[in-house]
Design an enzyme around this catalytic site. Structure first.
Site, PDB file in Angstrom:
ATOM      1  N   SER A 145      37.547  69.560  16.755  1.00 57.17           N
ATOM      2  CA  SER A 145      38.538  69.420  16.453  1.00 57.17           C
ATOM      3  C   SER A 145      39.174  70.856  15.404  1.00 57.17           C
ATOM      4  CB  SER A 145      38.652  68.077  15.353  1.00 57.17           C
ATOM      5  OG  SER A 145      38.427  66.670  16.927  1.00 57.17           O
TER       6      SER A 145
ATOM      7  N   LYS B  31      42.800  67.056   6.016  1.00 58.51           N
ATOM      8  CA  LYS B  31      43.215  66.041   6.960  1.00 58.51           C
ATOM      9  C   LYS B  31      42.941  65.140   6.260  1.00 58.51           C
ATOM     10  CE  LYS B  31      41.045  65.523  11.197  1.00 58.51           C
ATOM     11  NZ  LYS B  31      39.952  65.623  12.431  1.00 58.51           N
TER      12      LYS B  31
ATOM     13  N   SER C 125      41.663  67.144  16.883  1.00 59.77           N
ATOM     14  CA  SER C 125      41.896  66.166  15.859  1.00 59.77           C
ATOM     15  C   SER C 125      42.906  65.922  15.177  1.00 59.77           C
ATOM     16  CB  SER C 125      41.076  64.480  16.106  1.00 59.77           C
ATOM     17  OG  SER C 125      40.494  65.041  14.751  1.00 59.77           O
TER      18      SER C 125
END
Ligand code: GLN
Length: 490
Positions: free
Chosen positions: A176, A77, A152
């Site tokens: 997330s 990420k 997210s």
């Protein structure tokens, strides 16, 4: 090679060890898939860096090194800073930023021999539930390109679901990892706060942020998480805990058809109220039935303060964010406005240009709730609620071993559907925020499909340090079902 992207980590390991394919061939295969990606899952891909890591892994393989993740490709990420690849946090503010150092998670995984495929798209500074708040545009859900992938960490979840990477890292501040895992039909675990180092994880809300792992199965998550966890003297909230081999726990032989006999699963009434969509409830209840068939016992419990998690979180998280994001001033990091007058004007223009709407909204809220005269009324109250929410769990864990419920009240919504209404997004976090506020571990595993064929995830929440137990329960479920093996069409 043509089907390597469909393999789990154990099969990839066997293929690498037996020489069926090299780490370089495997990396090239995934890079080709990423180059053809239409989901916008990646922000930065640099084949030359990936292939250099793959060749280093091949050299170690040739020397008979058998480190479990050696040669396994993964994606990070874009909240974890990396040398070489850009580290943007999904923000214009950092859109050209290249970090001079690696996050501890990145260092550990590279040392374990994993091969980085690139950086995945995410909500700006991890603020969001849909990955629509990225400066680099929204990520599409591989199951239905009209749908959000969740957020997210939507880029990581979509990448794993679409077999652009076998495993990926994520971060979970209020859901997330768990929520995009649920919406993309894969498995995702957020460990106990403090187990994964936050060093080099671009900060959103420091008392909540925690790294986590995505894989298609609990087995794959166990292996990735095992390599991510461990004490780090560079993170003052890192916990000193002996390392655990989560994958070994899962691989231990079990006898009989009821491997979960004796396990008490708490079912909180508050997670099954009228706000839970019928098409999510049905697969969740079927999954609980399957866990009972494996020997577990479902016991009603109550988490009476659940509703307060949203107001508490949406005061505490913005408060911490407003403080953390003050460092982006156009001097020390990233973007600086091209035209400005005096110093104050430079700050104002830089931040006005560099941050997106949701980030600005949180900075405004956070600054407000921390300001003199409002601190007691909002921030302090929210901290008290946080304590009460943790107390709810403490009481429940006196009666049960784990807690089960939905991850999200609905399946993934359509891209654009909620962009004008941030509160709608906030409300959708109701089932993931409580564990985050309490610092507890949680896992999401795929258990079926709801409306429009969109995936549904079951959430299991454990007591502190119960990651191995959560992974094991998910693994036993997956040994007797095939939801985690379903793939979206290309
Ligand atoms: N959806 C939550 C938020 O917008 C949680 C995000 C996260 O876990 N990073 O803050």
């Amino acid at each position: 090679m043509s089907v390597a992207h469909q393999l789990g980590l154990a099969e990839l390991r066997a293929g690498l060890d037996s020489g069926s394919f090299s780490a370089e061939e495997l990396a090239r295969h995934f890079l080709e898939r990423i180059a053809a990606d239409r989901l916008n899952a990646f922000i930065d891909v640099r084949p030359e860096l990936t292939l250099a890591q793959a060749r280093a892994a091949d050299a170690r393989l040739a020397a008979k090194d058998r480190t479990p993740l050696l040669g396994i490709p993964l994606a990070h990420k874009d909240i974890f800073v990396t040398r070489g690849w850009r580290s943007t946090a999904g923000s214009r503010m950092l859109s050209d930023y290249v970090s001079p150092f690696d996050a501890t998670v990145v260092t550990r995984l590279e040392a374990a021999g994993a091969v980085c495929l690139g950086k995945t798209n995410c909500d700006e500074f991890a603020m969001g539930s849909s990955t629509e708040n990225s400066y680099f545009g929204p990520v599409l859900n591989p199951w239905d390109k009209a749908a959000i992938p969740g957020g997210s960490s939507g880029g990581s979840a979509a990448a794993v679901a679409a077999a652009l990477a076998p495993i990926a890292t994520g971060t979970d501040t209020g859901g997330s990892v768990r929520q995009p895992a649920a919406m993309c039909g894969i498995t995702g675990i957020k460990p106990t706060y403090g187990r994964v180092s936050r060093y080099g994880m671009i900060a959103f809300a420091s008392s909540l942020d925690q790294g986590g792992a995505f894989g298609r199965s609990a087995r794959d998550c166990a292996q990735l998480l095992g390599a991510m966890t461990g004490f780090d003297e560079r993170d003052s909230t890192s916990l000193e805990r002996a390392p655990e081999d989560f994958a070994a726990v899962l691989d231990a032989p079990v006898s009989g058809s009821q491997p979960l006999r004796g396990l008490r699963i708490g079912i909180p009434a508050e997670f099954f109220g009228p706000g839970l969509a019928a098409d999510v409830r049905a697969p969740i209840e079927a999954a609980l039935g399957a866990l009972e068939a494996l020997g577990a016992e479902c016991v009603p419990v109550s988490l009476p303060k659940t509703e307060l998690a949203i107001p508490a979180y949406y005061v505490i998280a913005p408060a911490e964010a407003s403080s953390n994001l003050s460092r982006f001033d156009g001097v020390r990091y990233g973007h600086r406005a091209a035209d400005y007058g005096d110093l104050t004007d430079m700050y104002q223009r830089t931040r006005a240009e560099g941050f997106g709407a949701e980030v600005k909204r949180r900075i405004l809220i956070g600054t407000y709730v921390l300001s003199h005269g409002y601190y007691d009324a909002y921030y302090l109250q929210a901290q008290k609620l946080r304590r009460l929410i943790a107390e709810d769990f403490r009481a429940a864990f006196g009666k049960v071993d784990i807690i089960a419920g939905p991850v999200s009240p609905t399946v993934a919504w359509n891209i654009g559907e909620r962009t004008d209404d941030p509160v709608q997004n906030y409300l959708a976090d109701i089932f993931t925020l409580p564990a985050s506020l309490a610092g507890l571990p949680g896992i999401s595993l795929p258990v079926g499909f709801g409306a429009l064929g969109r995936p549904v995830g079951l959430q299991l929440i454990g007591n502190y340090f119960a990651e191995a137990r959560l992974l094991e329960v998910a693994h036993r479920f997956q040994q007797g079902s095939d939801w985690h093996l379903r793939r979206p069409g290309e």
